[in-house]
Design a protein around this motif. Structure first.
Motif, PDB file in Angstrom:
ATOM      1  N   UNK A  12      85.593 151.034  -7.073  1.00  0.00           N
ATOM      2  CA  UNK A  12      86.805 151.794  -6.776  1.00  0.00           C
ATOM      3  C   UNK A  12      87.052 151.837  -5.272  1.00  0.00           C
ATOM      4  N   UNK A  13      85.993 152.103  -4.517  1.00  0.00           N
ATOM      5  CA  UNK A  13      86.110 152.191  -3.059  1.00  0.00           C
ATOM      6  C   UNK A  13      85.983 150.826  -2.387  1.00  0.00           C
ATOM      7  N   UNK A  68      82.225 161.418  -4.102  1.00  0.00           N
ATOM      8  CA  UNK A  68      83.147 160.409  -3.579  1.00  0.00           C
ATOM      9  C   UNK A  68      84.485 160.381  -4.316  1.00  0.00           C
ATOM     10  N   UNK A  69      84.440 160.555  -5.650  1.00  0.00           N
ATOM     11  CA  UNK A  69      85.647 160.397  -6.458  1.00  0.00           C
ATOM     12  C   UNK A  69      86.049 161.655  -7.232  1.00  0.00           C
ATOM     13  N   UNK A  70      85.249 162.714  -7.142  1.00  0.00           N
ATOM     14  CA  UNK A  70      85.608 163.970  -7.792  1.00  0.00           C
ATOM     15  C   UNK A  70      85.138 164.124  -9.224  1.00  0.00           C
ATOM     16  N   UNK A  95      77.642 147.430 -10.559  1.00  0.00           N
ATOM     17  CA  UNK A  95      78.985 147.753 -10.085  1.00  0.00           C
ATOM     18  C   UNK A  95      79.389 149.047 -10.780  1.00  0.00           C
ATOM     19  N   UNK A  96      79.730 150.086  -9.991  1.00  0.00           N
ATOM     20  CA  UNK A  96      80.048 151.372 -10.604  1.00  0.00           C
ATOM     21  C   UNK A  96      81.425 151.878 -10.168  1.00  0.00           C
ATOM     22  N   UNK A  97      81.979 152.724 -11.021  1.00  0.00           N
ATOM     23  CA  UNK A  97      83.179 153.497 -10.741  1.00  0.00           C
ATOM     24  C   UNK A  97      83.030 154.794 -11.538  1.00  0.00           C
TER      25      UNK A  97
END
Length: 107
Positions: A12-13, A68-70, A95-97
């Motif tokens: 995502x980032x 980082x993403x809430x 790989x994460x999100x």
């Protein structure tokens, strides 16, 4: 000689994940925890001498993803894989999100 490394990337980032705790569980049940470095890589497994067998890497991603993403659907990601002495070096990227992950055997 078998060696093992990993790499964690936040899709995502679009950047590596530094400071993520990773726990390695060996076939005999021994565990060692390390952290990803500034480039998201992890290869410091204390004094583990790898042998043939099935291993597990647990990536403790909840705190990172929430900060980082809430939010984070996954509190951790477990990856089980088999290493053999004929394989030499093993690389397990993650790989994460907040709502997904992917892994594969890297090089």
């Amino acid at each position: 000689m078998i060696t093992l490394s990993s790499h964690v990337l936040d899709t995502t980032a679009g950047k590596p994940v530094a400071g993520l705790p990773v726990t390695l569980t060996c076939p005999d049940g021994r565990q060692v925890t390390a952290e990803t470095d500034a480039d998201g890589r992890c290869k410091q497994w204390a004094d583990i001498q790898f042998e043939d067998g099935t291993y597990q890497l647990r990536f403790h991603c909840k705190d990172y993803l929430v900060s980082t993403h809430g939010e984070s659907f996954y509190p951790f990601v477990d990856i089980h894989f088999t290493m053999a002495s004929s394989g030499n070096h093993y690389h397990v990227p993650l790989l994460i999100s907040p709502f997904g992950f992917s892994s594969y055997r890297g090089s």
